[in-house]
Design a protein around this motif. Structure first.
Motif, PDB file in Angstrom:
ATOM      1  N   LEU A   1       0.832  -1.209   0.000  1.00 26.12           N
ATOM      2  CA  LEU A   1       0.000   0.000   0.000  1.00 26.12           C
ATOM      3  C   LEU A   1       0.867   1.260   0.000  1.00 26.12           C
ATOM      4  N   GLY A   2       1.904   1.264   0.860  1.00 30.02           N
ATOM      5  CA  GLY A   2       2.791   2.423   0.921  1.00 30.02           C
ATOM      6  C   GLY A   2       3.497   2.647  -0.408  1.00 30.02           C
ATOM      7  N   LEU A   3       3.916   1.544  -1.022  1.00 34.58           N
ATOM      8  CA  LEU A   3       4.589   1.607  -2.319  1.00 34.58           C
ATOM      9  C   LEU A   3       3.652   2.209  -3.369  1.00 34.58           C
ATOM     10  N   ALA A   4       2.411   1.698  -3.400  1.00 34.65           N
ATOM     11  CA  ALA A   4       1.444   2.201  -4.385  1.00 34.65           C
ATOM     12  C   ALA A   4       1.237   3.701  -4.210  1.00 34.65           C
ATOM     13  N   GLN A   5       1.160   4.135  -2.932  1.00 37.31           N
ATOM     14  CA  GLN A   5       0.893   5.552  -2.689  1.00 37.31           C
ATOM     15  C   GLN A   5       2.065   6.433  -3.091  1.00 37.31           C
ATOM     16  N   THR A   6       3.291   6.037  -2.726  1.00 34.91           N
ATOM     17  CA  THR A   6       4.421   6.913  -3.063  1.00 34.91           C
ATOM     18  C   THR A   6       4.696   6.902  -4.566  1.00 34.91           C
ATOM     19  N   LEU A   7       4.519   5.743  -5.212  1.00 31.41           N
ATOM     20  CA  LEU A   7       4.709   5.712  -6.664  1.00 31.41           C
ATOM     21  C   LEU A   7       3.620   6.533  -7.346  1.00 31.41           C
ATOM     22  N   GLY A   8       2.371   6.420  -6.844  1.00 32.23           N
ATOM     23  CA  GLY A   8       1.278   7.234  -7.378  1.00 32.23           C
ATOM     24  C   GLY A   8       1.573   8.714  -7.216  1.00 32.23           C
TER      25      GLY A   8
ATOM     26  N   PHE B   1      -2.729  11.817  -7.225  1.00 33.79           N
ATOM     27  CA  PHE B   1      -3.037  10.424  -7.483  1.00 33.79           C
ATOM     28  C   PHE B   1      -2.702   9.535  -6.282  1.00 33.79           C
ATOM     29  N   THR B   2      -2.126  10.144  -5.200  1.00 31.55           N
ATOM     30  CA  THR B   2      -1.603   9.376  -4.067  1.00 31.55           C
ATOM     31  C   THR B   2      -2.618   8.382  -3.498  1.00 31.55           C
ATOM     32  N   LEU B   3      -3.762   8.917  -2.997  1.00 28.04           N
ATOM     33  CA  LEU B   3      -4.729   8.060  -2.319  1.00 28.04           C
ATOM     34  C   LEU B   3      -5.393   7.104  -3.282  1.00 28.04           C
ATOM     35  N   LEU B   4      -5.716   7.640  -4.484  1.00 28.86           N
ATOM     36  CA  LEU B   4      -6.420   6.830  -5.465  1.00 28.86           C
ATOM     37  C   LEU B   4      -5.596   5.598  -5.832  1.00 28.86           C
ATOM     38  N   ALA B   5      -4.279   5.778  -5.989  1.00 27.09           N
ATOM     39  CA  ALA B   5      -3.415   4.650  -6.367  1.00 27.09           C
ATOM     40  C   ALA B   5      -3.500   3.542  -5.320  1.00 27.09           C
ATOM     41  N   GLY B   6      -3.446   3.929  -4.036  1.00 24.52           N
ATOM     42  CA  GLY B   6      -3.545   2.934  -2.968  1.00 24.52           C
ATOM     43  C   GLY B   6      -4.871   2.194  -3.010  1.00 24.52           C
ATOM     44  N   HIS B   7      -5.972   2.962  -3.164  1.00 21.13           N
ATOM     45  CA  HIS B   7      -7.297   2.338  -3.195  1.00 21.13           C
ATOM     46  C   HIS B   7      -7.426   1.401  -4.396  1.00 21.13           C
ATOM     47  N   LEU B   8      -6.867   1.814  -5.539  1.00 18.76           N
ATOM     48  CA  LEU B   8      -7.008   0.992  -6.742  1.00 18.76           C
ATOM     49  C   LEU B   8      -6.237  -0.323  -6.606  1.00 18.76           C
TER      50      LEU B   8
END
Lengths: 427, 289
Positions: B248-255, B262-269
């Protein structure tokens, strides 16, 4: 777990189901009631008598099973006719009078009053929809704000495309049901508590997606301009009638839905999902139908919210506070009853008005009340009113077993109440 | 190099999410309930520490040492006084009661502390960072948070596996009645599990508060992140929770690296993708229950 599980055998039109016989062997306290709807078509069929075959304590053990209900019935008792909990005509007539009086109000009251009542209509609509989900389908969603937001933004989008906003409320509600279909495929992978948080995440995704759309105003939102040509008084009156129409449709729709075949299927699913499934109820389909209906209802409520406030911002329209309102109203009013959400909305509106000048204290108060109600008053205020000998039921959706008069409806009320009511009724 | 940095920061951020998630995972594993006020209790702990820091001279570290045990005791009584009663009414009641509690805590904090953002100052740690060469700097605070997450998860694992109370907890989780027959008081054990969950969530809330500013409304988002970490990692697996938090952390920072909005959306997706394609999670173990 409850000690008895009323199980509805819905998809069944065997000839014997039409015969009004009851066989039951009340050998143990752990009784299971099977209600065969037979050829009954649902609403309006209030005086029909149906078959009740009670199979004793067999439903849970693998040896007895449900096949026994159709074939050999052990230990027949004298006939017990099963009736609807009340007559539809009284609820219909009474509600029509109330709606007629409310519909006249814009001619008699100030717009400030009708504005408050529009908010009340929105709350009634939302709470009724949440009640359908949690009280009847067992789906505790904390993500209904997704459809409130999508409904409001739908009206905005359709008005950009030239649809009259008031008509847009209906179109937008239907669009919400359409969006809810793929959403349910994902959300239904989670059960129980996880479904609750999962729907919340999905609502956040819709929220963030709308925030990113510049045409809809992005993060700061947009105003609905196509209604500016209306005279303000007329606009307020039309908004009021649309709100009244939506709230009436929500309450009446819930009532008709629950008196019909789906209602019986849902009651069975709520009481024991596995037993319902094994006796032929299409469990997931019934739940999905309710989820779509609730999405449409919350979408319509969001649409009314937009035509009454005329502007929308993603952070407030997609706020979880809408679901908090739905939950508090339903829990305080009485979950699993049609009347509960209406009563709860009255209580909520009154408390909100009384503490309007004291910041968010009203929400703390109502929240604390809801926590207490969830634990110590699981049937809510309506359950308090309708308990005891004088059972009040404005919208009867349950059944009563003849010869056990005064013992109350067999299949209505909150889950806990249903179980106890049924066990006391059959023994 | 920017992307390598984002990956490292994301993995370390996962430690914080795992810290948030382990209490949620523990309560679900033992009692089969999701505490919807989980995130708000973390925020409550942060505000409590803020009050301790401003009222006394103990400093942030001292406040942490005070708040965590207080919260654990608080958790025991919340379980015995409220959650246990809700559990006896039915599964619906626990959800409704904890959700109501969440709204009450949020608004009470709003009344008491206003909507202004607050921050906990962890002293010299906040600015100090470890230089890893190139343009990669890792804040000591992030490293400490990650280390704490690993220590807490390992300690929980060992507690459940080796101690007498841990064994009884697992027994009560499997079958409270059967556990009761052999002398385990499931209500007391549930209280202990909740106390542990509250202790860890207080720690998570404090680490979050040292890292970034907070206000009364951020609780629900913490709950969602914790929940996502649990589901991505696999239900009922403590180490899965760490893996889930890191994903989740990875998805958010990469987003965020791609587009900050796009931070939160990437984690949710990522969460929804896991739900759609691998609903059993990354590590579908059964180490808690």
């Amino acid at each position: 777990m409850s000690t008895s599980r009323p199980v509805a055998d819905t998809g069944d039109d065997r000839p014997e189901a039409a015969s009004d016989t009851v066989g039951y062997s009340g050998a143990e306290s752990d009784t299971d009631t099977v209600i065969g709807t037979g050829t009954e078509t649902g609403m309006g069929a209030d005086t029909d008598t149906d078959t009740v075959s009670d199979m004793g304590a067999g439903a849970e053990s693998d040896t007895v099973g449900f096949g026994g209900g159709g074939g050999v019935k052990a230990g027949r008792h004298p006939e017990l006719p099963v009736r609807r909990g009340g007559r539809a005509i009284w609820s219909g007539g009474g509600s029509a009078v109330v709606v007629a009086v409310l519909a006249y109000l814009p001619f008699a009251a100030y717009t400030s009053t009708t504005q408050t009542i529009v908010t009340f209509f929105i709350l009634v609509t939302m709470a009724s929809m949440w009640n359908l989900l949690a009280g009847y389908a067992g789906l505790v969603s904390v993500g209904q704000q997704a459809y409130v937001g999508l409904g409001a933004y739908g009206v905005l989008l359709f008005s950009d495309w030239g649809v009259e906003p008031y008509l847009g409320v209906v179109v937008s509600a239907l669009a919400c049901a359409l969006i809810a279909l793929p959403t349910s495929l994902l959300a239904f992978r989670l059960r129980g508590d996880y479904f609750a948080v999962g729907t919340w995440v999905i609502a956040e995704v819709y929220h963030l997606a709308v925030t990113r759309d510049g045409a809809l105003g992005g993060g700061s939102g947009r105003a609905l301009t196509t209604l500016s040509g209306f005279d303000p008084t007329l606009r307020q009156a039309i908004t009021y009638w649309v709100g009244l129409g939506v709230a009436t449709a929500a309450v009446a729709g819930s009532y008709l839905l629950l008196r019909g075949r789906l209602g019986l299927a849902l009651t069975a699913v709520r009481d024991d999902e596995i037993a319902a499934g094994s006796s032929g109820v299409a469990v997931t389909r019934a739940k999905r139908a309710v989820y779509l209906a609730a999405a449409a209802g919350c979408g319509a409520a969001g649409g009314v919210l937009l035509v009454s406030q005329l502007n929308v911002a993603p952070d407030s329209i997609f706020s979880v506070q809408w679901t908090a309102y739905m939950i508090f109203i339903t829990v305080i009013g009485g979950i699993g009853t049609i009347e509960g959400p209406v009563l709860g909305a009255v209580v909520f509106t009154v408390v909100q008005r009384l503490f309007a000048s004291a910041g968010v204290w009203y929400l703390i108060l109502i929240g604390a009340f809801a926590v207490c109600a969830a634990i110590w008053l699981p049937r809510g205020l309506w359950g308090l009113l309708s308990s005891g000998r004088a059972r009040v039921s404005l919208f009867p959706v349950g059944y009563t077993v003849g010869g056990l008069a005064g013992r109350g409806p067999l299949c209505s009320g909150a889950p806990a109440a249903t179980s106890s009511g049924a066990s006391s009724g059959v023994q | 190099m920017i992307w390598v940095n984002a990956v490292i920061q994301g993995l370390l951020l996962g430690g914080l999410y795992a810290l948030f998630a382990c209490g949620l995972s523990l309560m679900f594993g033992v009692m089969r309930i999701v505490n919807l006020a989980h995130g708000d209790f973390a925020v409550l702990a942060a505000f409590l520490a803020y009050s301790v820091v401003t009222a006394t001279r103990v400093g942030t570290l001292g406040a942490t040492l005070i708040v965590i045990p207080v919260f654990a005791v608080f958790g025991y009584f919340v379980q015995r006084g409220l959650i246990q009663r809700a559990m006896s009414v039915g599964p619906l009641s626990t959800l409704l009661a904890t959700f109501g509690l969440s709204i009450v805590i949020q608004n009470a904090l709003l009344q008491g502390y206003s909507a202004d953002t607050k921050a906990l100052n962890p002293g010299s740690l906040v600015s100090a960072s470890l230089h890893l060469g190139g343009r990669i700097d890792v804040a000591y605070l992030a490293l400490i948070t990650f280390g704490l997450a690993v220590v807490v998860l390992a300690a929980l694992q060992l507690f459940l596996k080796l101690t007498r109370t841990g064994r009884m907890l697992r027994a009560a989780a499997d079958d409270p009645r059967a556990a009761g027959l052999v002398g385990a008081d499931s209500r007391h054990l549930y209280g202990i599990a909740t106390a542990l969950a509250f202790g860890t969530v207080a720690l998570a809330g404090l680490m979050f508060a040292m890292r970034s500013s907070f206000d009364p409304s951020i609780g629900p988002t913490r709950l969602l992140f914790a929940f996502e970490a649990v589901v991505i990692g696999g239900l009922g697996s403590l180490w899965g929770t760490l893996a889930g938090g890191m994903v989740l952390g990875l998805a958010q920072t990469l987003g965020a690296q791609y587009d900050p909005a796009f931070t939160l959306l990437a984690g949710h997706l990522v969460f929804l993708a896991v739900l759609a394609f691998r609903p059993q999670g990354l590590i579908p173990a059964r180490s808690v229950s």
